[in-house]
Design a protein around this motif. Structure first.
Motif, PDB file in Angstrom:
ATOM      1  N   ASP A  97       6.670  -2.039  -9.431  1.00 61.85           N
ATOM      2  CA  ASP A  97       6.851  -0.698  -8.858  1.00 61.85           C
ATOM      3  C   ASP A  97       7.322  -0.756  -7.406  1.00 61.85           C
ATOM      4  N   LEU A  98       6.784  -1.669  -6.633  1.00 61.53           N
ATOM      5  CA  LEU A  98       7.192  -1.765  -5.230  1.00 61.53           C
ATOM      6  C   LEU A  98       8.636  -2.248  -5.101  1.00 61.53           C
ATOM      7  N   GLU A  99       9.055  -3.147  -5.987  1.00 62.51           N
ATOM      8  CA  GLU A  99      10.455  -3.576  -5.984  1.00 62.51           C
ATOM      9  C   GLU A  99      11.370  -2.416  -6.369  1.00 62.51           C
ATOM     10  N   ARG A 100      10.963  -1.637  -7.364  1.00 66.25           N
ATOM     11  CA  ARG A 100      11.756  -0.467  -7.780  1.00 66.25           C
ATOM     12  C   ARG A 100      11.824   0.545  -6.640  1.00 66.25           C
ATOM     13  N   ALA A 101      10.709   0.768  -5.972  1.00 67.68           N
ATOM     14  CA  ALA A 101      10.687   1.696  -4.836  1.00 67.68           C
ATOM     15  C   ALA A 101      11.636   1.214  -3.744  1.00 67.68           C
ATOM     16  N   ALA A 102      11.592  -0.079  -3.421  1.00 62.78           N
ATOM     17  CA  ALA A 102      12.473  -0.629  -2.389  1.00 62.78           C
ATOM     18  C   ALA A 102      13.940  -0.424  -2.770  1.00 62.78           C
ATOM     19  N   ASP A 103      14.274  -0.694  -4.025  1.00 63.41           N
ATOM     20  CA  ASP A 103      15.661  -0.495  -4.492  1.00 63.41           C
ATOM     21  C   ASP A 103      16.095   0.956  -4.351  1.00 63.41           C
ATOM     22  N   LEU A 104      15.226   1.877  -4.750  1.00 60.28           N
ATOM     23  CA  LEU A 104      15.553   3.307  -4.668  1.00 60.28           C
ATOM     24  C   LEU A 104      15.664   3.772  -3.220  1.00 60.28           C
ATOM     25  N   TYR A 105      14.749   3.322  -2.376  1.00 57.55           N
ATOM     26  CA  TYR A 105      14.827   3.688  -0.959  1.00 57.55           C
ATOM     27  C   TYR A 105      16.147   3.208  -0.356  1.00 57.55           C
ATOM     28  N   LEU A 106      16.524   1.986  -0.696  1.00 59.55           N
ATOM     29  CA  LEU A 106      17.768   1.432  -0.167  1.00 59.55           C
ATOM     30  C   LEU A 106      18.968   2.235  -0.661  1.00 59.55           C
ATOM     31  N   ALA A 107      18.979   2.571  -1.943  1.00 60.26           N
ATOM     32  CA  ALA A 107      20.071   3.358  -2.522  1.00 60.26           C
ATOM     33  C   ALA A 107      20.148   4.754  -1.912  1.00 60.26           C
ATOM     34  N   ASP A 109      19.353   5.391   1.133  1.00 58.16           N
ATOM     35  CA  ASP A 109      19.527   5.173   2.571  1.00 58.16           C
ATOM     36  C   ASP A 109      18.287   5.589   3.366  1.00 58.16           C
ATOM     37  N   ASP A 110      17.117   5.306   2.806  1.00 61.56           N
ATOM     38  CA  ASP A 110      15.840   5.585   3.470  1.00 61.56           C
ATOM     39  C   ASP A 110      15.294   4.254   3.989  1.00 61.56           C
ATOM     40  N   ARG A 111      15.665   3.923   5.220  1.00 60.80           N
ATOM     41  CA  ARG A 111      15.286   2.631   5.806  1.00 60.80           C
ATOM     42  C   ARG A 111      13.774   2.526   6.038  1.00 60.80           C
ATOM     43  N   VAL A 112      13.160   3.616   6.427  1.00 60.73           N
ATOM     44  CA  VAL A 112      11.719   3.606   6.680  1.00 60.73           C
ATOM     45  C   VAL A 112      10.959   3.345   5.377  1.00 60.73           C
ATOM     46  N   GLY A 113      11.329   4.050   4.327  1.00 62.60           N
ATOM     47  CA  GLY A 113      10.699   3.837   3.029  1.00 62.60           C
ATOM     48  C   GLY A 113      10.930   2.427   2.518  1.00 62.60           C
ATOM     49  N   TYR A 114      12.160   1.950   2.680  1.00 63.81           N
ATOM     50  CA  TYR A 114      12.495   0.595   2.245  1.00 63.81           C
ATOM     51  C   TYR A 114      11.606  -0.419   2.957  1.00 63.81           C
ATOM     52  N   GLN A 115      11.487  -0.297   4.267  1.00 61.79           N
ATOM     53  CA  GLN A 115      10.686  -1.252   5.041  1.00 61.79           C
ATOM     54  C   GLN A 115       9.222  -1.183   4.641  1.00 61.79           C
ATOM     55  N   ALA A 116       8.721   0.026   4.388  1.00 60.10           N
ATOM     56  CA  ALA A 116       7.322   0.185   3.960  1.00 60.10           C
ATOM     57  C   ALA A 116       7.097  -0.497   2.611  1.00 60.10           C
ATOM     58  N   ALA A 117       8.039  -0.345   1.691  1.00 57.08           N
ATOM     59  CA  ALA A 117       7.913  -0.972   0.387  1.00 57.08           C
ATOM     60  C   ALA A 117       7.947  -2.493   0.500  1.00 57.08           C
ATOM     61  N   VAL A 118       8.870  -3.011   1.321  1.00 56.77           N
ATOM     62  CA  VAL A 118       8.977  -4.457   1.510  1.00 56.77           C
ATOM     63  C   VAL A 118       7.722  -5.011   2.169  1.00 56.77           C
ATOM     64  N   ASP A 119       7.217  -4.316   3.187  1.00 59.18           N
ATOM     65  CA  ASP A 119       5.991  -4.756   3.854  1.00 59.18           C
ATOM     66  C   ASP A 119       4.794  -4.763   2.905  1.00 59.18           C
ATOM     67  N   THR A 120       4.679  -3.721   2.106  1.00 54.84           N
ATOM     68  CA  THR A 120       3.574  -3.638   1.146  1.00 54.84           C
ATOM     69  C   THR A 120       3.722  -4.722   0.093  1.00 54.84           C
ATOM     70  N   LEU A 121       4.942  -4.955  -0.334  1.00 57.28           N
ATOM     71  CA  LEU A 121       5.213  -5.977  -1.349  1.00 57.28           C
ATOM     72  C   LEU A 121       4.811  -7.367  -0.853  1.00 57.28           C
ATOM     73  N   SER A 122       5.023  -7.629   0.408  1.00 53.94           N
ATOM     74  CA  SER A 122       4.678  -8.945   0.947  1.00 53.94           C
ATOM     75  C   SER A 122       3.163  -9.172   0.973  1.00 53.94           C
ATOM     76  N   GLY A 123       2.398  -8.088   0.940  1.00 53.36           N
ATOM     77  CA  GLY A 123       0.940  -8.220   0.951  1.00 53.36           C
ATOM     78  C   GLY A 123       0.297  -8.244  -0.420  1.00 53.36           C
ATOM     79  N   VAL A 124       1.101  -8.123  -1.448  1.00 52.56           N
ATOM     80  CA  VAL A 124       0.533  -8.081  -2.814  1.00 52.56           C
ATOM     81  C   VAL A 124       0.286  -9.488  -3.314  1.00 52.56           C
TER      82      VAL A 124
END
Length: 124
Positions: A97-107, A109-124
């Motif tokens: 789900d976090l990878e899907r969220a990051a992909d959607l945020y990037l598509a 053009d939501d950089r803040v959402g993308y970064q939040a998803a990537v940061d959260t993903l790194s902690g899983v």
């Protein structure tokens, strides 16, 4: 005497209400009006966000699921469900789900959402 005035007042209110809001005739079909409430995916994202804030991860995942049933492009719903899954110990589902969220945020053009998803993903 007061009871009579009260009863007459009640009868008058009922008569006024019936004059304003006519009831259908016997056997007449009632159709719904156009003033019905429309639920959108973002409504469930709000509920998922509130559930996450309360630490209610099962309900957060439930509401995120409902949001995604309505709109599969809601990055916030994937993000919230991923967070909930992470807290519930469902690591594989959280990562997906976090990878899907990051992909959607990037598509989107939501950089803040993308970064939040990537940061959260790194902690899983």
């Amino acid at each position: 005497m007061k009871l009579l005035h009260k009863t007459l007042g009640t009868v008058a209110l009922i008569a006024l209400f019936n004059a304003i809001v006519p009831s259908p005739a016997f056997g007449q079909q009632v159709t719904p009006s156009d003033t019905s409430v429309r639920v959108v995916g973002d409504d469930f994202v709000v509920l998922a966000t509130a559930a996450m804030a309360d630490g209610d991860y099962h309900n957060a995942a439930y509401h995120a699921n409902k949001a995604l049933e309505i709109d599969e492009t809601l990055a916030d719903a994937y993000f919230l469900r991923g967070q909930a899954f992470s807290y519930l110990g469902e690591r594989d589902a959280a990562i997906a789900d976090l990878e899907r969220a990051a992909d959607l945020y990037l598509a989107q053009d939501d950089r803040v959402g993308y970064q939040a998803a990537v940061d959260t993903l790194s902690g899983v």
